[in-house]
Design an enzyme around this catalytic site. Structure first.
Site, mmCIF file in Angstrom:
data_model
loop_
_atom_site.group_PDB
_atom_site.id
_atom_site.type_symbol
_atom_site.label_atom_id
_atom_site.label_comp_id
_atom_site.label_asym_id
_atom_site.label_seq_id
_atom_site.Cartn_x
_atom_site.Cartn_y
_atom_site.Cartn_z
ATOM 1 N N CYS A 1 37.734 50.443 38.853
ATOM 2 C CA CYS A 1 38.624 49.416 38.723
ATOM 3 C C CYS A 1 39.685 49.357 37.612
ATOM 4 C CB CYS A 1 37.752 48.114 38.415
ATOM 5 S SG CYS A 1 36.743 48.126 36.696
ATOM 6 N N GLN B 1 38.595 48.109 46.446
ATOM 7 C CA GLN B 1 37.999 49.114 45.866
ATOM 8 C C GLN B 1 36.766 49.764 46.412
ATOM 9 O OE1 GLN B 1 36.948 47.977 41.837
ATOM 10 N NE2 GLN B 1 35.541 49.562 41.543
ATOM 11 N N HIS C 1 34.735 44.419 34.257
ATOM 12 C CA HIS C 1 35.602 44.642 35.455
ATOM 13 C C HIS C 1 37.268 44.395 35.112
ATOM 14 C CE1 HIS C 1 36.488 45.155 39.775
ATOM 15 N NE2 HIS C 1 36.807 43.719 39.796
ATOM 16 N N ASP D 1 42.226 41.927 42.742
ATOM 17 C CA ASP D 1 40.705 42.302 42.478
ATOM 18 C C ASP D 1 40.286 43.076 43.578
ATOM 19 O OD1 ASP D 1 38.234 42.970 41.907
ATOM 20 O OD2 ASP D 1 37.753 40.671 41.299
#
Length: 232
Positions: free
Chosen positions: A99, A93, A170, A185
């Site tokens: 996200c 990211q 998040h 993630d």
């Protein structure tokens, strides 16, 4: 939804809202007959039973704290030394507050064999174009794509609450790939394996991971769980 962004670009955060996410994904090429997002109202067994099955992936929203940031930095040192299945679709990211979109792309990217994407749609072209890229190359590809940015912006405005730039939560994705449960993630160095899993046990296996996050933050209720379920 915050990020240590390596790009100056920032989006407004996507709301943890299944209806918004469904319209977002369906508009980008996921067949409405293939899969849909659903709320998970709690992690007790009886509430998990209410979630439409089979579950293909799970999105988890949690608060970013000083402690969680310290743990992420420590984890990154370990992740770099670990090997994961080459079947895992993972991307970094680089865009601030992206996200929610990254989580959805992680979900769809790891269940393409289970769902139908419309030929020539954004999602179809995105995953074909990025299939052989590195996680950072995929991030840059996303960063420079105006179609996904526009779709994200439309989805943000469809939310029930006004979006703010200073989000302190998040999204991550939990998916079963090659018999293992992976935490995906884009702020971390790579996928994190949480051990053996299967499509049939994905939701319960993911619940164990999510409960660990929740136990570390006993003073907040700022969590949200969304399951992406196959429509049968």
């Amino acid at each position: 939804m915050a990020t240590e962004s390596s790009s100056a670009k920032r989006w407004l955060p996507l709301e943890a809202n299944p209806e918004v996410m469904n319209q977002f994904l369906w508009g980008l090429g996921l067949s409405p007959d293939a899969a849909e997002c659903n709320d998970v109202f709690g992690l007790d067994d009886e509430l998990l039973e209410m979630v439409p099955k089979p579950v293909l992936a799970v999105l988890f929203l949690y608060p970013i704290t000083k402690k969680s940031e310290e743990e992420r930095i420590e984890q990154d040192k370990e992740i770099k030394d670990k090997v994961h299945s080459d079947k895992v679709y993972f991307m970094k990211q680089t865009v601030g507050n992206a996200c929610g979109t990254i989580g959805l792309l992680h979900a769809i990217g790891n269940i393409t064999s289970e769902i139908k994407l419309s030929e020539g749609s954004f999602l179809d072209k995105f995953f074909k174009s990025t299939a052989n890229m590195t996680p950072m190359e995929r991030a840059r590809f996303l960063e420079n794509d105006s179609q996904i940015e526009d779709a994200h912006s439309v989805a943000v405005t469809a939310g029930e609450t006004p979006a703010t730039d200073d989000a302190d939560t998040h999204f991550i994705c939990l998916a079963c790939v090659d018999g293992e449960l992976y935490e995906l993630d884009g702020r971390k160095a790579g996928p994190i394996s949480h051990g053996a899993s299967s499509p049939a046990t994905l939701l319960k296996d993911a619940t164990k991971v999510m409960k660990k996050f929740i136990d570390k933050n006993p003073d907040t209720l700022n969590f949200n769980v969304i399951a992406i379920s196959k429509r049968t």
